[in-house]
Design a protein around this motif. Structure first.
Motif, short mmCIF file in Angstrom:
data_model
loop_
_atom_site.label_atom_id
_atom_site.label_comp_id
_atom_site.label_asym_id
_atom_site.label_seq_id
_atom_site.Cartn_x
_atom_site.Cartn_y
_atom_site.Cartn_z
N VAL A 237 25.41 3.43 14.88
CA VAL A 237 24.06 3.11 15.55
C VAL A 237 23.63 1.96 14.83
N ASN A 238 23.24 0.84 15.63
CA ASN A 238 22.53 -0.33 15.21
C ASN A 238 21.30 -0.10 14.74
N VAL A 239 20.88 -0.52 13.47
CA VAL A 239 19.67 -0.06 12.68
C VAL A 239 18.65 -0.73 13.55
N GLN A 240 18.81 -1.86 14.06
CA GLN A 240 17.96 -2.82 14.68
C GLN A 240 17.37 -2.09 16.00
N ASP A 241 17.85 -1.23 16.54
CA ASP A 241 17.55 -0.52 17.61
C ASP A 241 16.74 0.87 17.37
N LEU A 242 16.72 1.09 15.88
CA LEU A 242 15.63 2.10 15.48
C LEU A 242 14.25 1.93 15.36
N ASP A 243 13.39 3.11 15.59
CA ASP A 243 12.08 2.67 15.34
C ASP A 243 11.67 2.60 14.01
N LEU A 244 10.26 2.37 13.54
CA LEU A 244 10.04 2.39 12.02
C LEU A 244 10.26 3.94 11.36
N PRO A 245 9.87 4.76 12.02
CA PRO A 245 10.01 6.28 11.31
C PRO A 245 11.19 6.55 11.31
N GLN A 246 12.11 6.24 11.98
CA GLN A 246 13.92 6.45 11.93
C GLN A 246 14.18 5.46 10.60
N LEU A 247 14.02 4.22 10.80
CA LEU A 247 14.27 3.35 9.46
C LEU A 247 13.71 3.79 8.48
N THR A 248 12.40 4.30 8.23
CA THR A 248 12.19 5.07 6.87
C THR A 248 13.09 6.09 6.52
N GLU A 249 13.53 6.85 7.46
CA GLU A 249 14.32 8.06 6.98
C GLU A 249 15.71 7.68 6.48
N VAL A 250 16.30 6.76 7.09
CA VAL A 250 17.39 6.04 6.59
C VAL A 250 17.21 5.47 5.52
N LYS A 251 16.32 4.74 5.02
CA LYS A 251 16.00 4.19 3.68
C LYS A 251 15.82 5.29 2.56
N ARG A 252 15.04 6.19 3.07
CA ARG A 252 15.13 7.39 2.15
C ARG A 252 16.26 7.88 1.91
N GLN A 253 17.24 8.12 2.85
CA GLN A 253 18.66 8.82 2.74
C GLN A 253 19.63 7.66 1.88
N LEU A 254 19.18 6.48 2.08
CA LEU A 254 20.18 5.24 1.40
C LEU A 254 19.64 5.33 -0.36
N ASP A 255 18.10 5.63 -0.49
CA ASP A 255 17.66 5.56 -1.80
C ASP A 255 18.19 6.77 -2.60
N GLU A 256 18.26 7.71 -1.64
CA GLU A 256 18.83 9.22 -2.29
C GLU A 256 20.42 9.18 -2.81
N GLU A 257 21.15 8.39 -2.05
CA GLU A 257 22.33 8.19 -2.13
C GLU A 257 22.74 7.28 -3.40
N LEU A 258 22.13 6.02 -3.25
CA LEU A 258 21.96 5.43 -4.40
C LEU A 258 21.84 5.66 -5.73
N GLY A 259 20.55 6.68 -5.64
CA GLY A 259 20.26 7.58 -6.99
C GLY A 259 21.37 8.17 -7.59
N HIS A 260 22.07 9.06 -6.50
CA HIS A 260 23.17 9.89 -6.89
C HIS A 260 24.39 9.21 -7.51
N LEU A 261 24.80 7.89 -6.74
CA LEU A 261 25.77 7.16 -7.18
C LEU A 261 25.60 6.38 -8.68
N THR A 262 24.33 6.19 -8.92
CA THR A 262 23.95 5.54 -10.08
C THR A 262 24.01 6.39 -11.31
N ASN A 263 23.63 7.61 -10.96
CA ASN A 263 23.55 8.62 -12.01
C ASN A 263 25.04 8.96 -12.11
N SER A 264 26.09 9.18 -11.09
CA SER A 264 27.32 9.46 -11.42
C SER A 264 27.94 8.26 -12.29
#
Length: 139
Positions: free
Chosen positions: A3-30
């Motif tokens: 999915v092209n992120v530019q096609d997503l609306d702001l609430p969807q982008l916020t959710e994607v950002k939350r997921q990326l933040d969570e993944e980054l936190g997990h990867l950094t901890n690892s």
């Protein structure tokens, strides 16, 4: 399916950002945990290297845990007891013990390099996502 992120609306982008933040936190901890393991294996190599025949019969501190040491006498400087994981210990020649811990260090280093690349890609994705979100907010 991508999915092209530019096609997503702001609430969807916020959710994607939350997921990326969570993944980054997990990867950094690892990454931090792998760095600790690497330091532990390096310390093991250094400790094995410190054992030498001139210390035979001398009193040394024997680690029972990370913070508990008891006095003991070095009876055979040619062999050491190696923790091979999950509570198992094996008697090895000093050179074999160093080789064992060196192999562990190499394995961890390889995983650290791979993980570092993954973290960098995720950070780039997050940066791009934030730029898209800022552009959407300005519209």
């Amino acid at each position: 399916m991508s999915v092209n992120v530019q096609d997503l609306d702001l609430p969807q982008l916020t959710e994607v950002k939350r997921q990326l933040d969570e993944e980054l936190g997990h990867l950094t901890n690892s990454f931090a945990q792998l760095k600790q393991a690497q330091a532990k294996f390096k310390a093991c190599v250094e400790n094995v290297a410190e054992i030498n025949p001139s210390n035979t019969g001398k009193v040394i501190l024997v680690p029972l845990t990370n913070s508990l040491y008891v006095p003991g006498r070095l009876s055979n400087p040619d062999t050491v007891i190696v923790d091979v994981g999950t509570g198992y210990y094996v008697k090895k020649e000093r050179a074999a013990a160093v080789k064992h811990y060196q192999a562990k260090m190499d394995f961890v280093r390889s995983n650290l390099e791979t993980l570092q690349e993954t973290i960098q890609k995720k950070q780039e994705n997050l940066s791009f996502l934030i730029q898209v979100m800022q552009a959407k907010m300005q519209q």
